[in-house]
Design a protein around this motif. Structure first.
Motif, mmCIF file in Angstrom:
data_model
loop_
_atom_site.group_PDB
_atom_site.id
_atom_site.type_symbol
_atom_site.label_atom_id
_atom_site.label_comp_id
_atom_site.label_asym_id
_atom_site.label_seq_id
_atom_site.Cartn_x
_atom_site.Cartn_y
_atom_site.Cartn_z
ATOM 1 N N PRO A 72 -18.107 -17.986 -1.298
ATOM 2 C CA PRO A 72 -17.690 -17.244 -0.108
ATOM 3 C C PRO A 72 -18.018 -15.759 -0.246
ATOM 4 O O PRO A 72 -17.994 -15.197 -1.340
ATOM 5 N N LEU A 73 -18.359 -15.148 0.875
ATOM 6 C CA LEU A 73 -18.635 -13.722 0.928
ATOM 7 C C LEU A 73 -17.499 -13.046 1.690
ATOM 8 O O LEU A 73 -17.191 -13.418 2.825
ATOM 9 N N LEU A 74 -16.882 -12.060 1.056
ATOM 10 C CA LEU A 74 -15.805 -11.271 1.682
ATOM 11 C C LEU A 74 -16.229 -9.814 1.727
ATOM 12 O O LEU A 74 -16.605 -9.243 0.701
ATOM 13 N N LEU A 75 -16.180 -9.210 2.893
ATOM 14 C CA LEU A 75 -16.421 -7.777 3.004
ATOM 15 C C LEU A 75 -15.096 -7.040 2.960
ATOM 16 O O LEU A 75 -14.152 -7.425 3.647
ATOM 17 N N MET A 76 -15.009 -5.985 2.145
ATOM 18 C CA MET A 76 -13.867 -5.091 2.255
ATOM 19 C C MET A 76 -14.279 -3.970 3.190
ATOM 20 O O MET A 76 -14.965 -3.019 2.808
ATOM 21 N N ALA A 88 0.825 -1.208 0.000
ATOM 22 C CA ALA A 88 0.000 0.000 0.000
ATOM 23 C C ALA A 88 0.861 1.260 0.000
ATOM 24 O O ALA A 88 0.500 2.269 -0.623
ATOM 25 N N ILE A 89 1.999 1.217 0.682
ATOM 26 C CA ILE A 89 2.903 2.371 0.693
ATOM 27 C C ILE A 89 3.492 2.592 -0.698
ATOM 28 O O ILE A 89 3.607 3.725 -1.174
ATOM 29 N N THR A 90 3.829 1.498 -1.383
ATOM 30 C CA THR A 90 4.335 1.605 -2.752
ATOM 31 C C THR A 90 3.299 2.230 -3.669
ATOM 32 O O THR A 90 3.608 3.109 -4.492
ATOM 33 N N VAL A 91 2.056 1.785 -3.545
ATOM 34 C CA VAL A 91 0.984 2.317 -4.395
ATOM 35 C C VAL A 91 0.735 3.787 -4.071
ATOM 36 O O VAL A 91 0.584 4.626 -4.982
ATOM 37 N N PHE A 92 0.679 4.131 -2.779
ATOM 38 C CA PHE A 92 0.500 5.536 -2.398
ATOM 39 C C PHE A 92 1.610 6.405 -2.993
ATOM 40 O O PHE A 92 1.353 7.502 -3.519
ATOM 41 N N SER A 93 2.842 5.927 -2.922
ATOM 42 C CA SER A 93 3.978 6.698 -3.440
ATOM 43 C C SER A 93 3.835 6.951 -4.937
ATOM 44 O O SER A 93 4.175 8.036 -5.438
ATOM 45 N N HIS A 94 3.324 5.954 -5.647
ATOM 46 C CA HIS A 94 3.081 6.092 -7.092
ATOM 47 C C HIS A 94 2.141 7.267 -7.363
ATOM 48 O O HIS A 94 2.405 8.105 -8.247
ATOM 49 N N LEU A 138 -13.908 -13.671 6.821
ATOM 50 C CA LEU A 138 -15.144 -13.064 6.338
ATOM 51 C C LEU A 138 -14.922 -11.641 5.828
ATOM 52 O O LEU A 138 -15.820 -11.057 5.226
ATOM 53 N N ASP A 139 -13.736 -11.112 6.090
ATOM 54 C CA ASP A 139 -13.474 -9.751 5.635
ATOM 55 C C ASP A 139 -11.977 -9.523 5.449
ATOM 56 O O ASP A 139 -11.149 -10.346 5.849
ATOM 57 N N PHE A 140 -11.658 -8.426 4.818
ATOM 58 C CA PHE A 140 -10.307 -7.885 4.821
ATOM 59 C C PHE A 140 -10.464 -6.374 4.918
ATOM 60 O O PHE A 140 -11.539 -5.833 4.630
ATOM 61 N N VAL A 141 -9.415 -5.697 5.374
ATOM 62 C CA VAL A 141 -9.537 -4.279 5.691
ATOM 63 C C VAL A 141 -8.862 -3.428 4.625
ATOM 64 O O VAL A 141 -7.723 -3.677 4.239
ATOM 65 N N GLN A 142 -9.613 -2.450 4.169
ATOM 66 C CA GLN A 142 -9.095 -1.480 3.220
ATOM 67 C C GLN A 142 -7.915 -0.734 3.848
ATOM 68 O O GLN A 142 -7.916 -0.436 5.041
ATOM 69 N N ASN A 143 -6.919 -0.430 3.057
ATOM 70 C CA ASN A 143 -5.777 0.320 3.559
ATOM 71 C C ASN A 143 -6.173 1.765 3.879
ATOM 72 O O ASN A 143 -7.256 2.229 3.519
ATOM 73 N N ARG A 144 -5.297 2.469 4.562
ATOM 74 C CA ARG A 144 -5.501 3.893 4.789
ATOM 75 C C ARG A 144 -4.202 4.634 4.475
ATOM 76 O O ARG A 144 -3.122 4.044 4.462
ATOM 77 N N GLU A 145 -4.340 5.911 4.219
ATOM 78 C CA GLU A 145 -3.202 6.729 3.810
ATOM 79 C C GLU A 145 -3.358 8.128 4.389
ATOM 80 O O GLU A 145 -4.477 8.534 4.758
ATOM 81 N N ASP A 190 -8.579 0.471 -4.005
ATOM 82 C CA ASP A 190 -7.629 -0.194 -3.097
ATOM 83 C C ASP A 190 -7.918 -1.682 -2.965
ATOM 84 O O ASP A 190 -7.093 -2.429 -2.424
ATOM 85 N N ILE A 191 -9.050 -2.142 -3.454
ATOM 86 C CA ILE A 191 -9.396 -3.562 -3.333
ATOM 87 C C ILE A 191 -8.282 -4.450 -3.885
ATOM 88 O O ILE A 191 -7.939 -5.490 -3.295
ATOM 89 N N TYR A 192 -7.689 -4.055 -5.000
ATOM 90 C CA TYR A 192 -6.660 -4.886 -5.630
ATOM 91 C C TYR A 192 -5.387 -4.909 -4.788
ATOM 92 O O TYR A 192 -4.780 -5.964 -4.593
ATOM 93 N N THR A 193 -4.998 -3.740 -4.279
ATOM 94 C CA THR A 193 -3.830 -3.654 -3.414
ATOM 95 C C THR A 193 -4.034 -4.477 -2.148
ATOM 96 O O THR A 193 -3.146 -5.213 -1.711
ATOM 97 N N ALA A 194 -5.229 -4.354 -1.550
ATOM 98 C CA ALA A 194 -5.510 -5.053 -0.295
ATOM 99 C C ALA A 194 -5.569 -6.565 -0.497
ATOM 100 O O ALA A 194 -5.090 -7.327 0.349
ATOM 101 N N LEU A 195 -6.153 -7.023 -1.590
ATOM 102 C CA LEU A 195 -6.199 -8.464 -1.850
ATOM 103 C C LEU A 195 -4.802 -9.043 -1.981
ATOM 104 O O LEU A 195 -4.517 -10.143 -1.493
#
Length: 459
Positions: free
Chosen positions: A122-126, A22-28, A152-159, A187-192
């Motif tokens: 399966p159901l995944l919540l972001m 996520a830091i790499t993507v933010f820097s981009h 059941l979930d994964f957490v979206q990144n923050r910046e 961010d879904i792709y980065t978080a996955l």
């Protein structure tokens, strides 16, 4: 100054334990911001999309549909707090019908599809860091929901929010949480990738993902669409539907003239002077539903090849640091749109679906419609339209925008809207029980609080 700003932002993210990807993507995207990128897409650079296949033309073998669904994971974007409706908790926990929330209804849709097809689904919540705890407590009421050892979930990144003056990370000691923002649902792709979930899904034999907003109850599991996507060989596909007067915001697909690539243009990527083109339903006839299909293998290959940076176009979102304080410093939130991945995959596709797959609830006007007799909920828990076309609802935001104010003005439930073509409410009206609207109804501002008596027929 901006080089120091990037270093400061990176250090702040590392100190907060943000994933390195996520830091790499933010820097981009920070470097794009530094270079003056605005993310705007000019009308002169695109051509409209006009010729697309329609879901009603799909004939899917039931076995093929069940097999495609069994290889599909459902992802729901669940990071929103419903702040536009005056909420301070996950919007998906708002009661919609029969004391069931968005989240309860989504779970019933998944359960029904599993029982009907035998698919794992399966159901995944972001989730965001603000919605996770409340929503996981709701999911705990459904012990049959989990598939294998998948979470059941994964957490979206923050910046960090970036100060418009100087491009340094914002500081707000009065409420340090306000120094952070989500990077948009792209961010879904980065978080996955960063959580390792993408590889786990592939290892478990899942080949496809279908994502949608948690406030869109029309995006239920659909075997026809799963079979179509599996057979298409496309790495990515978007569902679109014909635009209505309710679709003045959101996004639409277009073709980039420079290379013929399918792209997404969002409201925030349109200059104010070009909004007349954006909202022209004849020029751009399809609304982007944000119901998206992507091939997990193709996504993994693209992300690993590009070092985690999929290369979605920047959305430079200009805000005040404290949304409730317009005098607070101006900041940039560096965001990307989930649907913008359509331009990252050559061979991406789109398909036209019915309006029944696009029922977003962005305002209390949308909520009133979904709660009314215009829709019926059967065993599948999918809202079904009971009339030829849903009426257009426009409630005065001065008195109905906040959910608490909205509820207070419909204490006996919504009026009957089945025979209405529109309902416009100006001013402060409270509705009694059994009110019926017929045709195009407008209640004018009475100048003071007023009441529509129970049993009134509005024409």
């Amino acid at each position: 100054m901006s080089a120091a700003g990037l270093r400061a932002a990176q250090e702040k993210m590392r100190a907060a334990g943000i994933d390195p990807v996520a830091i790499t993507v933010f820097s981009h995207y920070y470097r794009q911001l530094e270079g003056g990128a605005t993310g705007l897409i000019a009308e002169a650079d695109i051509s409209p999309v006009t010729d697309l296949p329609h879901v009603d033309d799909i004939v899917a073998d039931p076995a093929a549909a069940a097999d495609a669904l069994d290889k599909t994971v459902l992802i729901r974007l669940n990071g929103g707090l419903g702040t536009s409706m005056g909420m301070d908790r996950a919007k998906s926990l708002l009661p919609v019908r029969d004391h069931m929330s968005f989240l309860d209804i989504i779970i019933e849709q998944v359960r029904h599809a599993r029982a009907a097809t035998g698919a794992r689904l399966p159901l995944l919540l972001m989730n965001s860091f603000r919605t996770r705890d409340d929503c996981l407590r709701t999911l705990a009421r459904y012990p049959d929901l989990q598939v294998g050892d998948l979470p059941l979930d994964f957490v979206q990144n923050r910046e960090p929010k970036i100060l418009a003056g100087g491009l340094t990370p914002a500081s707000w000691p009065a409420d340090p949480d306000l120094e952070w923002c989500p990077p948009g649902h792209g961010d879904i792709y980065t978080a996955l990738l960063g959580t390792g979930l993408l590889e786990r899904l592939l290892d478990m034999g899942f080949a496809y993902a279908c994502s949608a907003n948690a406030d869109n109850l029309g995006a239920a599991p659909d075997g026809r669409l799963a079979a179509w996507f599996a057979a298409s060989g496309a790495p990515y596909a978007a569902e679109v539907c014909l635009r209505t007067p309710a679709d003045l915001t959101g996004g639409h697909l277009a073709i980039r003239k420079s290379d013929g690539q399918l792209i997404l243009r969002e409201t925030a990527q349109t200059a104010p002077e070009e909004m007349r083109y954006f909202t022209d339903g004849d020029r751009h006839p399809y609304a982007h539903t944000n119901n998206l299909w992507f091939d997990l293998g193709a996504l993994h290959a693209a992300l690993t090849e590009r070092g985690g940076v999929l290369g979605l176009p920047l959305i430079r979102n200009e805000k005040t640091l404290d949304p409730a304080d317009l005098s607070s410093p101006k900041v940039y939130q560096l965001e990307t749109a989930l649907g913008a991945a359509v331009e990252a995959f050559p061979g991406a596709a789109a398909i036209v679906v019915g309006r029944d797959r696009f029922l977003p609830v962005k305002t209390t006007s949308d909520l009133l419609l979904l709660r009314s007799d215009v829709y019926r909920m059967g065993p599948s828990a999918i809202p079904r339209l009971e009339c030829a076309a849903a009426p257009l609802i426009n409630l005065d935001p001065r008195f109905y925008r906040r959910i608490a104010d909205f509820e207070a003005r419909f204490p006996e439930g919504p009026p009957s809207l089945l025979q209405a073509s529109s309902l416009t409410v100006r001013g402060d009206w409270t509705f009694g029980a059994g009110v019926v609207a017929r045709g195009a109804v407008t209640l004018e501002d009475p100048g003071e609080a007023a009441r529509v008596p129970g049993g009134t027929v509005l024409t």
